[in-house]
Scaffold this motif. Structure first.
Motif, PDB file in Angstrom:
ATOM      1  N   GLY A 172       0.813  -1.315  -0.196  1.00 39.82           N
ATOM      2  CA  GLY A 172      -0.051  -0.131   0.069  1.00 39.82           C
ATOM      3  C   GLY A 172       0.995   1.185  -0.081  1.00 39.82           C
ATOM      4  O   GLY A 172       0.717   2.254   0.902  1.00 39.82           O
ATOM      5  N   ALA A 173       1.851   1.279  -0.826  1.00 42.36           N
ATOM      6  CA  ALA A 173       2.667   2.483  -0.714  1.00 42.36           C
ATOM      7  C   ALA A 173       2.930   2.900  -2.362  1.00 42.36           C
ATOM      8  O   ALA A 173       2.943   1.971  -3.283  1.00 42.36           O
ATOM      9  N   VAL A 174       3.332   4.171  -2.357  1.00 40.79           N
ATOM     10  CA  VAL A 174       3.694   4.609  -3.704  1.00 40.79           C
ATOM     11  C   VAL A 174       4.818   5.583  -3.401  1.00 40.79           C
ATOM     12  O   VAL A 174       5.201   6.056  -2.313  1.00 40.79           O
ATOM     13  N   PHE A 175       5.910   5.505  -4.399  1.00 42.14           N
ATOM     14  CA  PHE A 175       7.103   6.281  -4.215  1.00 42.14           C
ATOM     15  C   PHE A 175       7.369   7.384  -5.449  1.00 42.14           C
ATOM     16  O   PHE A 175       6.724   7.155  -6.401  1.00 42.14           O
ATOM     17  N   LEU A 176       8.372   8.371  -5.032  1.00 42.05           N
ATOM     18  CA  LEU A 176       8.717   9.175  -6.104  1.00 42.05           C
ATOM     19  C   LEU A 176      10.225   9.178  -5.892  1.00 42.05           C
ATOM     20  O   LEU A 176      10.685  10.047  -5.110  1.00 42.05           O
ATOM     21  N   GLN A 177      11.001   8.791  -6.953  1.00 45.27           N
ATOM     22  CA  GLN A 177      12.408   9.164  -6.948  1.00 45.27           C
ATOM     23  C   GLN A 177      12.616  10.326  -7.819  1.00 45.27           C
ATOM     24  O   GLN A 177      12.245  10.172  -8.806  1.00 45.27           O
ATOM     25  N   MET A 178      13.433  11.332  -6.926  1.00 44.73           N
ATOM     26  CA  MET A 178      13.436  12.350  -7.767  1.00 44.73           C
ATOM     27  C   MET A 178      15.091  12.643  -7.982  1.00 44.73           C
ATOM     28  O   MET A 178      15.968  12.745  -7.054  1.00 44.73           O
ATOM     29  N   ASN A 179      15.412  12.724  -9.040  1.00 44.71           N
ATOM     30  CA  ASN A 179      16.865  12.886  -9.352  1.00 44.71           C
ATOM     31  C   ASN A 179      16.764  14.260 -10.267  1.00 44.71           C
ATOM     32  O   ASN A 179      16.260  15.102 -10.605  1.00 44.71           O
ATOM     33  N   SER A 180      18.417  14.951 -10.249  1.00 43.32           N
ATOM     34  CA  SER A 180      18.646  16.161 -11.012  1.00 43.32           C
ATOM     35  C   SER A 180      17.586  17.382 -10.394  1.00 43.32           C
ATOM     36  O   SER A 180      16.989  17.917 -11.316  1.00 43.32           O
ATOM     37  N   LEU A 181      17.542  17.418  -8.951  1.00 44.83           N
ATOM     38  CA  LEU A 181      16.356  18.431  -8.599  1.00 44.83           C
ATOM     39  C   LEU A 181      16.914  19.803  -8.834  1.00 44.83           C
ATOM     40  O   LEU A 181      18.136  19.911  -9.013  1.00 44.83           O
ATOM     41  N   LYS A 182      16.017  20.478  -9.356  1.00 44.40           N
ATOM     42  CA  LYS A 182      15.929  21.694  -9.443  1.00 44.40           C
ATOM     43  C   LYS A 182      15.354  22.896  -8.533  1.00 44.40           C
ATOM     44  O   LYS A 182      14.570  22.415  -7.891  1.00 44.40           O
ATOM     45  N   PRO A 183      15.881  24.085  -8.220  1.00 50.45           N
ATOM     46  CA  PRO A 183      15.019  25.099  -7.271  1.00 50.45           C
ATOM     47  C   PRO A 183      13.873  25.013  -7.336  1.00 50.45           C
ATOM     48  O   PRO A 183      13.051  25.230  -6.665  1.00 50.45           O
ATOM     49  N   GLU A 184      13.357  24.902  -8.895  1.00 51.50           N
ATOM     50  CA  GLU A 184      11.863  25.088  -9.106  1.00 51.50           C
ATOM     51  C   GLU A 184      11.153  23.806  -8.728  1.00 51.50           C
ATOM     52  O   GLU A 184       9.792  23.967  -8.849  1.00 51.50           O
ATOM     53  N   ASP A 185      11.739  22.765  -8.297  1.00 54.76           N
ATOM     54  CA  ASP A 185      10.972  21.606  -7.636  1.00 54.76           C
ATOM     55  C   ASP A 185      10.817  21.954  -6.265  1.00 54.76           C
ATOM     56  O   ASP A 185       9.976  21.047  -5.730  1.00 54.76           O
ATOM     57  N   THR A 186      10.876  22.799  -5.648  1.00 52.91           N
ATOM     58  CA  THR A 186      10.808  23.244  -4.264  1.00 52.91           C
ATOM     59  C   THR A 186       9.374  23.389  -4.069  1.00 52.91           C
ATOM     60  O   THR A 186       8.650  24.187  -4.825  1.00 52.91           O
ATOM     61  N   ALA A 187       8.706  22.701  -2.932  1.00 52.86           N
ATOM     62  CA  ALA A 187       7.209  22.566  -2.990  1.00 52.86           C
ATOM     63  C   ALA A 187       6.858  21.524  -1.814  1.00 52.86           C
ATOM     64  O   ALA A 187       7.838  20.874  -1.445  1.00 52.86           O
ATOM     65  N   VAL A 188       5.535  21.668  -1.485  1.00 54.77           N
ATOM     66  CA  VAL A 188       5.275  20.471  -0.675  1.00 54.77           C
ATOM     67  C   VAL A 188       4.626  19.576  -1.618  1.00 54.77           C
ATOM     68  O   VAL A 188       3.581  19.749  -2.325  1.00 54.77           O
ATOM     69  N   TYR A 189       5.029  18.277  -1.298  1.00 50.11           N
ATOM     70  CA  TYR A 189       4.537  17.150  -2.143  1.00 50.11           C
ATOM     71  C   TYR A 189       3.467  16.268  -1.317  1.00 50.11           C
ATOM     72  O   TYR A 189       3.747  15.871  -0.281  1.00 50.11           O
ATOM     73  N   TYR A 190       2.565  15.912  -2.149  1.00 48.15           N
ATOM     74  CA  TYR A 190       1.353  15.178  -1.657  1.00 48.15           C
ATOM     75  C   TYR A 190       1.168  14.098  -2.538  1.00 48.15           C
ATOM     76  O   TYR A 190       1.164  14.014  -3.763  1.00 48.15           O
ATOM     77  N   CYS A 191       0.516  12.728  -2.057  1.00 46.80           N
ATOM     78  CA  CYS A 191       0.046  11.924  -2.934  1.00 46.80           C
ATOM     79  C   CYS A 191      -1.721  11.695  -2.581  1.00 46.80           C
ATOM     80  O   CYS A 191      -2.132  12.226  -1.590  1.00 46.80           O
ATOM     81  N   ASN A 192      -2.128  11.145  -3.513  1.00 44.89           N
ATOM     82  CA  ASN A 192      -3.600  11.036  -3.542  1.00 44.89           C
ATOM     83  C   ASN A 192      -4.194  10.173  -4.716  1.00 44.89           C
ATOM     84  O   ASN A 192      -3.285   9.816  -5.689  1.00 44.89           O
ATOM     85  N   ILE A 193      -5.250   9.967  -4.946  1.00 45.62           N
ATOM     86  CA  ILE A 193      -5.800   9.370  -6.138  1.00 45.62           C
ATOM     87  C   ILE A 193      -5.959  10.330  -7.387  1.00 45.62           C
ATOM     88  O   ILE A 193      -6.010  11.492  -7.119  1.00 45.62           O
ATOM     89  N   TYR A 194      -5.830   9.830  -8.528  1.00 49.74           N
ATOM     90  CA  TYR A 194      -5.837  10.491  -9.545  1.00 49.74           C
ATOM     91  C   TYR A 194      -7.028   9.956 -10.599  1.00 49.74           C
ATOM     92  O   TYR A 194      -7.113   8.465 -10.595  1.00 49.74           O
ATOM     93  N   PRO A 195      -8.020  10.461 -11.211  1.00 51.67           N
ATOM     94  CA  PRO A 195      -7.660  11.836 -11.687  1.00 51.67           C
ATOM     95  C   PRO A 195      -8.747  12.823 -10.606  1.00 51.67           C
ATOM     96  O   PRO A 195      -8.830  13.866 -10.553  1.00 51.67           O
ATOM     97  N   PHE A 196      -9.291  11.864  -9.629  1.00 53.26           N
ATOM     98  CA  PHE A 196     -10.186  12.691  -8.814  1.00 53.26           C
ATOM     99  C   PHE A 196      -9.794  12.463  -7.505  1.00 53.26           C
ATOM    100  O   PHE A 196     -10.095  11.679  -6.639  1.00 53.26           O
ATOM    101  N   PRO A 197      -9.036  13.412  -7.043  1.00 55.37           N
ATOM    102  CA  PRO A 197      -8.143  13.169  -5.529  1.00 55.37           C
ATOM    103  C   PRO A 197      -9.501  13.376  -4.605  1.00 55.37           C
ATOM    104  O   PRO A 197     -10.322  14.089  -4.585  1.00 55.37           O
ATOM    105  N   LEU A 198      -9.209  12.510  -3.539  1.00 57.52           N
ATOM    106  CA  LEU A 198     -10.017  12.663  -2.564  1.00 57.52           C
ATOM    107  C   LEU A 198     -10.021  13.652  -1.539  1.00 57.52           C
ATOM    108  O   LEU A 198      -8.853  13.969  -1.095  1.00 57.52           O
TER     109      LEU A 198
END
Length: 116
Positions: A76-102
């Motif tokens: 019951g897990a989902v992951f996001l591997q982020m490489n070559s990060l840029k300053p514009e990637d700065t944010a709060v990251y969330y997971c949810n259902i797509y395309p209709f998040p709960l």
């Protein structure tokens, strides 16, 4: 009740990497397309990447070739591997259902800050 708990964020220098994790509960996990979203203050929450129950992936143009989404249905897990990060990637990251998040599924998110 559906709940998503995100973790793995932090401060990283440009060009660095992070791996985000999201644990889901209260949902029949394998039956849903899941996604990572991100939000910066004052802006709308944007889709970053999605993955179907069968493993088909889609990415926003801004993260293609740099980010990889994956999931473990058994855990019951989902992951996001982020490489070559840029300053514009700065944010709060969330997971949810797509395309209709709960609306009740939004967790606290995990802060990613890319800065030297």
């Amino acid at each position: 009740q559906v709940q998503f708990v995100e973790s793995g964020g932090g401060l990283v220098q440009p060009g660095g990497s992070l791996r985000l994790s999201c644990a889901a509960s209260g949902v029949r996990f394998s039956g849903y397309t899941l996604a990572w979203y991100r939000q910066v203050p004052g802006k709308q929450r944007d889709l970053v990447a999605s993955i179907t129950g069968g493993g088909s992936r889609n990415y926003s143009d801004s993260v293609k070739e740099r980010f990889t989404i994956s999931r473990d249905n058994a855990k019951g897990a989902v992951f996001l591997q982020m490489n070559s990060l840029k300053p514009e990637d700065t944010a709060v990251y969330y997971c949810n259902i797509y395309p209709f998040p709960l609306s009740t599924g939004w967790g606290q998110g995990t802060q990613v800050t890319v800065s030297s």
